[in-house]
Design a protein around this motif. Sequence first.
Motif, short mmCIF file in Angstrom:
data_model
loop_
_atom_site.label_atom_id
_atom_site.label_comp_id
_atom_site.label_asym_id
_atom_site.label_seq_id
_atom_site.Cartn_x
_atom_site.Cartn_y
_atom_site.Cartn_z
N CYS A 1 -5.97 12.14 -12.06
CA CYS A 1 -4.78 11.69 -11.34
C CYS A 1 -4.88 10.19 -11.02
CB CYS A 1 -4.60 12.47 -10.05
SG CYS A 1 -4.29 14.23 -10.26
N VAL A 2 -6.04 9.76 -10.59
CA VAL A 2 -6.25 8.35 -10.29
C VAL A 2 -5.98 7.50 -11.53
CG1 VAL A 2 -7.99 6.61 -9.66
CG2 VAL A 2 -7.85 8.77 -8.38
N GLN A 3 -6.52 7.93 -12.66
CA GLN A 3 -6.30 7.19 -13.91
C GLN A 3 -4.83 7.20 -14.30
OE1 GLN A 3 -8.65 5.28 -15.51
NE2 GLN A 3 -6.82 4.56 -16.55
N GLY A 4 -4.18 8.35 -14.12
CA GLY A 4 -2.76 8.45 -14.46
C GLY A 4 -1.91 7.51 -13.62
N ILE A 5 -2.15 7.49 -12.31
CA ILE A 5 -1.40 6.59 -11.42
C ILE A 5 -1.69 5.14 -11.78
CG2 ILE A 5 -1.24 5.75 -9.03
CD1 ILE A 5 0.19 8.38 -9.33
N THR A 6 -2.95 4.84 -12.06
CA THR A 6 -3.32 3.47 -12.46
C THR A 6 -2.54 3.06 -13.69
OG1 THR A 6 -5.53 3.73 -11.52
CG2 THR A 6 -5.23 1.95 -13.12
N ILE B 1 -7.77 8.57 -4.58
CA ILE B 1 -7.02 9.78 -4.27
C ILE B 1 -6.26 9.58 -2.96
CG2 ILE B 1 -7.22 12.23 -3.65
CD1 ILE B 1 -9.51 12.40 -5.69
N GLY B 2 -4.94 9.70 -3.06
CA GLY B 2 -4.08 9.59 -1.90
C GLY B 2 -3.53 8.22 -1.59
N THR C 1 0.86 -1.18 0.00
CA THR C 1 0.00 0.00 0.00
C THR C 1 0.90 1.23 0.00
OG1 THR C 1 -1.74 -1.15 1.22
CG2 THR C 1 -1.82 1.25 1.21
N LEU C 2 0.61 2.14 -0.91
CA LEU C 2 1.38 3.38 -1.02
C LEU C 2 0.51 4.57 -0.69
CD1 LEU C 2 3.12 2.77 -4.47
CD2 LEU C 2 4.15 2.53 -2.21
N ALA C 3 1.06 5.50 0.07
CA ALA C 3 0.43 6.80 0.28
C ALA C 3 1.00 7.71 -0.81
CB ALA C 3 0.74 7.34 1.66
N ILE C 4 0.13 8.40 -1.54
CA ILE C 4 0.58 9.22 -2.67
C ILE C 4 0.03 10.63 -2.52
CG2 ILE C 4 0.62 9.43 -5.18
CD1 ILE C 4 -0.01 6.40 -5.27
N GLN C 5 0.93 11.60 -2.51
CA GLN C 5 0.54 13.01 -2.45
C GLN C 5 0.59 13.59 -3.86
OE1 GLN C 5 3.34 14.70 0.29
NE2 GLN C 5 2.08 14.20 2.06
N GLY C 6 -0.23 14.58 -4.11
CA GLY C 6 -0.25 15.25 -5.39
C GLY C 6 -1.40 14.81 -6.28
N MET C 7 -2.25 13.94 -5.77
CA MET C 7 -3.43 13.50 -6.51
C MET C 7 -4.61 14.35 -6.07
SD MET C 7 -2.95 9.40 -6.00
CE MET C 7 -4.33 8.92 -7.01
N SER C 8 -5.39 14.84 -7.04
CA SER C 8 -6.52 15.70 -6.66
C SER C 8 -7.81 15.39 -7.40
CB SER C 8 -6.14 17.16 -6.89
OG SER C 8 -5.83 17.37 -8.26
N CYS C 9 -7.77 14.46 -8.37
CA CYS C 9 -8.97 14.23 -9.17
C CYS C 9 -8.94 12.85 -9.82
CB CYS C 9 -9.07 15.31 -10.26
SG CYS C 9 -7.71 15.25 -11.45
N GLY C 10 -10.00 12.54 -10.52
CA GLY C 10 -10.10 11.27 -11.22
C GLY C 10 -9.04 11.10 -12.29
#
Length: 72
Positions: free
Chosen positions: A16-21, A37-38, A5-14
């Motif tokens: 960002c979620v898609q980009g990280i995915t 998010i996060g 499990t990773l905590a990720i800062q800098g995500m603010s919207c869907g």
Amino acid sequence: MEDLTLAIQGMSCGHCVQGITNILSNLKGVKVDQVKIGEATLGFYPQTITPEEIVHTLEEEGYKARLSVEVV
């Protein structure tokens, strides 16, 4: 396969979620379970990739990531 499990800062919207995915899904030896998010939960093969390499990849993309819990 181990869980992470990773905590990720800098995500603010869907977006960002898609980009990280997408970033995580393209890493060899990683199976994405959930990204919100996060936070991201995933499985990884330690013979193929380390948690530090995963964090480094996300940081190269402009996100601040850290291990949220110990590798199980």
